[in-house]
Design a protein around this motif. Sequence first.
Motif, mmCIF file in Angstrom:
data_model
loop_
_atom_site.group_PDB
_atom_site.id
_atom_site.type_symbol
_atom_site.label_atom_id
_atom_site.label_comp_id
_atom_site.label_asym_id
_atom_site.label_seq_id
_atom_site.Cartn_x
_atom_site.Cartn_y
_atom_site.Cartn_z
ATOM 1 N N LYS A 250 0.805 -1.225 0.000
ATOM 2 C CA LYS A 250 0.000 0.000 0.000
ATOM 3 C C LYS A 250 0.839 1.277 0.000
ATOM 4 N N ARG B 47 1.878 2.315 2.846
ATOM 5 C CA ARG B 47 1.196 2.912 3.996
ATOM 6 C C ARG B 47 2.175 3.263 5.097
ATOM 7 N N SER C 83 -7.879 -1.161 3.841
ATOM 8 C CA SER C 83 -8.466 -1.047 2.511
ATOM 9 C C SER C 83 -7.399 -1.314 1.439
ATOM 10 N N ASN D 208 -6.370 -0.022 -1.301
ATOM 11 C CA ASN D 208 -5.914 1.058 -2.178
ATOM 12 C C ASN D 208 -4.455 1.387 -1.892
ATOM 13 N N SER E 114 -10.612 4.307 -1.348
ATOM 14 C CA SER E 114 -10.690 2.863 -1.125
ATOM 15 C C SER E 114 -11.445 2.203 -2.281
ATOM 16 N N GLU F 23 -15.438 2.533 4.738
ATOM 17 C CA GLU F 23 -14.839 1.650 5.733
ATOM 18 C C GLU F 23 -15.681 1.610 7.002
HETATM 19 MG MG MG Z 1 -7.858 2.809 4.252
#
Ligand code: MG
Length: 342
Positions: free
Chosen positions: A56, A58, A143, A145, A151, A180
């Motif tokens: 991700k 992230r 999620s 994405n 998302s 979400e």
């Molecule tokens: Mg998310």
Amino acid sequence: METMQTQVLPVNEESIQLAADLLRRGEILALPTETVYGIAADARNGEAVKKIFLAKGRPQDNPLIVHICGMEMLHGLVAQVPDRALRLAKAFWPGPLTMVMPRGPEVSDVTCAGLDTVGIRMPSHPVVQAVIKASGVAFAAPSANLSGRPSPTNAADTLADMDGRLPLILDGGESDVGVESTVVSVCGEHPVLLRPGYVTKEQMEQVLGEEVLVSHAILEKLRPGETARSPGMKYKHYAPKAQVTILKGDFEKYKAYLTAHAAPGVFAMCFTGEGKDLPVPYIEYGTNGDGASQAHRLFTALRECDKAGAQVVYARCPLSSGVSMAVYNRLLRAAAFRVEEL
Ligand code: MG
Ligand code: AMP
């Protein structure tokens, strides 16, 4: 990161088994849930969960939610099940509600981003339940994405972000809810809503018979230097490539504003049935006043803006209570908090 072949498979016994094998081997995969598509990894296995953050892009300080399919799975994941959690679980599980509880010894540090709490959800989606049952694995799943993007609510949008980044996407059609899960903390003296979703503050208050406090980060930008109690609420998020502005006011004023600002690349994101009366290209995102239909469409609509080549998007403003609070919360972040009163 190294790229790999990404398979998109329809849901059947064989693909569920393949997903279960990947989870048990410490690999990741994407799958549908009733909220949005997620990327799953064994929540107890830190090395596996690291692969989610990598796929991700992230930030590591953003904790993941752990997914279970029965109350007995809470054992080892949480230190204790607060009484409020039992009551909310009875009312809303399986479903789109995440509860933040004291963390148990078996959850990896990577999953919780080092916090002493853990967010747990029991999803209602049959594919999630089948994969957890087949693997016996409680999985962490954010999620599906790329970090910062809207998302995905279907397999095609998941593939658009994750192609080459994970081995498998299970295609289970459109996610029903579209935003979400609701996140509520049941750790402290009072229940606190950390992220609004399809299960509303009002519904939880009815079950608990007490007020659910609302984290101010839900509808406001964090102040400089402030840390979020729910790190996912940090400000830029869910953003399409276009610059989004929310316009607060009735339809007539909205239409007048767009008439004054019409230009190539300017798009409207409006409610169902409104677009035909507007002077610019439009994408509709659900019925005026109906939070559930807006939630179902929101992220797809944001991605459609990109696909249509929008550069500037003016969005109609949803309400800020009930399910619409979730829609407004996501739209504010997509708009980097740009709101104009008409
Ligand atoms: Mg998310
Ligand atoms: P996502 O995985 O993209 O749905 O985001 C999950 C979000 O849930 C995080 O960004 C946090 O906002 C919230 N969350 C998960 N675990 C915790 C926790 N232990 N404490 C507070 N918030 C949490």
